[in-house]
Design an enzyme around this catalytic site. Sequence first.
Site, PDB file in Angstrom:
ATOM      1  N   GLU A  95      12.897  33.716 -46.095  1.00  0.00           N
ATOM      2  CA  GLU A  95      12.758  34.708 -45.020  1.00  0.00           C
ATOM      3  C   GLU A  95      13.783  35.821 -45.207  1.00  0.00           C
ATOM      4  O   GLU A  95      14.840  35.598 -45.802  1.00  0.00           O
ATOM      5  CB  GLU A  95      13.048  34.040 -43.670  1.00  0.00           C
ATOM      6  CG  GLU A  95      11.849  33.571 -42.891  1.00  0.00           C
ATOM      7  CD  GLU A  95      11.062  34.705 -42.228  1.00  0.00           C
ATOM      8  OE1 GLU A  95      11.185  35.877 -42.656  1.00  0.00           O
ATOM      9  OE2 GLU A  95      10.319  34.419 -41.288  1.00  0.00           O
ATOM     10  N   ASP A  96      13.506  36.989 -44.673  1.00  0.00           N
ATOM     11  CA  ASP A  96      14.516  38.049 -44.658  1.00  0.00           C
ATOM     12  C   ASP A  96      15.465  37.836 -43.487  1.00  0.00           C
ATOM     13  O   ASP A  96      16.667  37.971 -43.613  1.00  0.00           O
ATOM     14  CB  ASP A  96      13.881  39.450 -44.607  1.00  0.00           C
ATOM     15  CG  ASP A  96      12.857  39.595 -43.499  1.00  0.00           C
ATOM     16  OD1 ASP A  96      12.288  38.558 -43.074  1.00  0.00           O
ATOM     17  OD2 ASP A  96      12.597  40.721 -43.056  1.00  0.00           O
ATOM     18  N   ASP A  99      15.370  35.080 -36.373  1.00  0.00           N
ATOM     19  CA  ASP A  99      15.798  35.622 -35.084  1.00  0.00           C
ATOM     20  C   ASP A  99      15.659  34.511 -34.039  1.00  0.00           C
ATOM     21  O   ASP A  99      16.521  33.643 -33.932  1.00  0.00           O
ATOM     22  CB  ASP A  99      14.906  36.844 -34.811  1.00  0.00           C
ATOM     23  CG  ASP A  99      15.362  37.695 -33.658  1.00  0.00           C
ATOM     24  OD1 ASP A  99      16.224  37.250 -32.891  1.00  0.00           O
ATOM     25  OD2 ASP A  99      14.857  38.814 -33.498  1.00  0.00           O
ATOM     26  N   LYS A 127      20.308  35.592 -37.513  1.00  0.00           N
ATOM     27  CA  LYS A 127      20.743  36.148 -36.228  1.00  0.00           C
ATOM     28  C   LYS A 127      20.893  34.983 -35.251  1.00  0.00           C
ATOM     29  O   LYS A 127      20.077  34.801 -34.336  1.00  0.00           O
ATOM     30  CB  LYS A 127      19.681  37.141 -35.751  1.00  0.00           C
ATOM     31  CG  LYS A 127      20.212  38.355 -35.059  1.00  0.00           C
ATOM     32  CD  LYS A 127      19.057  39.178 -34.559  1.00  0.00           C
ATOM     33  CE  LYS A 127      19.138  40.598 -35.012  1.00  0.00           C
ATOM     34  NZ  LYS A 127      18.050  41.416 -34.436  1.00  0.00           N
TER      35      LYS A 127
END
Length: 174
Positions: A95-96, A99, A127
Amino acid sequence: MEKELLISKEEIQKRVEELAEQISTDYRGQEPIVIGVLKGVIFFFADLVRKTTLSTQIDFIRAASYGSGTTSKGEIRITKNVEVPVAGKPVILVEDIVDTGATLTHIIENLEQKGVASLRVCTLLDKVERREKKVRIDYAGFEVEEGFVVGYGLDYNEKYRHLPDIYILRDDMS
Ligand code: PRP
């Protein structure tokens, strides 16, 4: 919106090398299938896979959320599934950014239903503060705080993906 440099391309490449080295060590002698979650992941995925010393197969998956509210992502659906057979194979999901964790949770369920032998998650950005769903991250590049992060594949309304560095968008007024 003003953009402020958060992670330079040099820092990104150094960290990607470290992650690739770690993954290469952990998977020595294995041929994992590396699956990227489109489309923010593309540059990270391309750099990471080319820096590992493993014989890998690659594929992609894409998810989209519908009817999202202000705090949750709404219903998540797979809009493009993997095409290579993953049953009985070690899989690395890339994944980039993670969140809330909702997308990853949904994709992990989907891959587990396909009978993968093992599944590890690698994300460039984590994050942590925004997490709603508990999800295990095995390899993380950088921890980032709240705010819109763009560049190196990440977008804001489809803009900024092409930038080689990572920026944070700041409100002009703040
Ligand atoms: C981003 C990112 C993850 C997801 C993370 O994708 O690439 O897939 O959001 O958010 P979550 O942890 O709250 O589920 P996005 O939907 O922006 O699509 P894109 O990669 O095509 O830009």
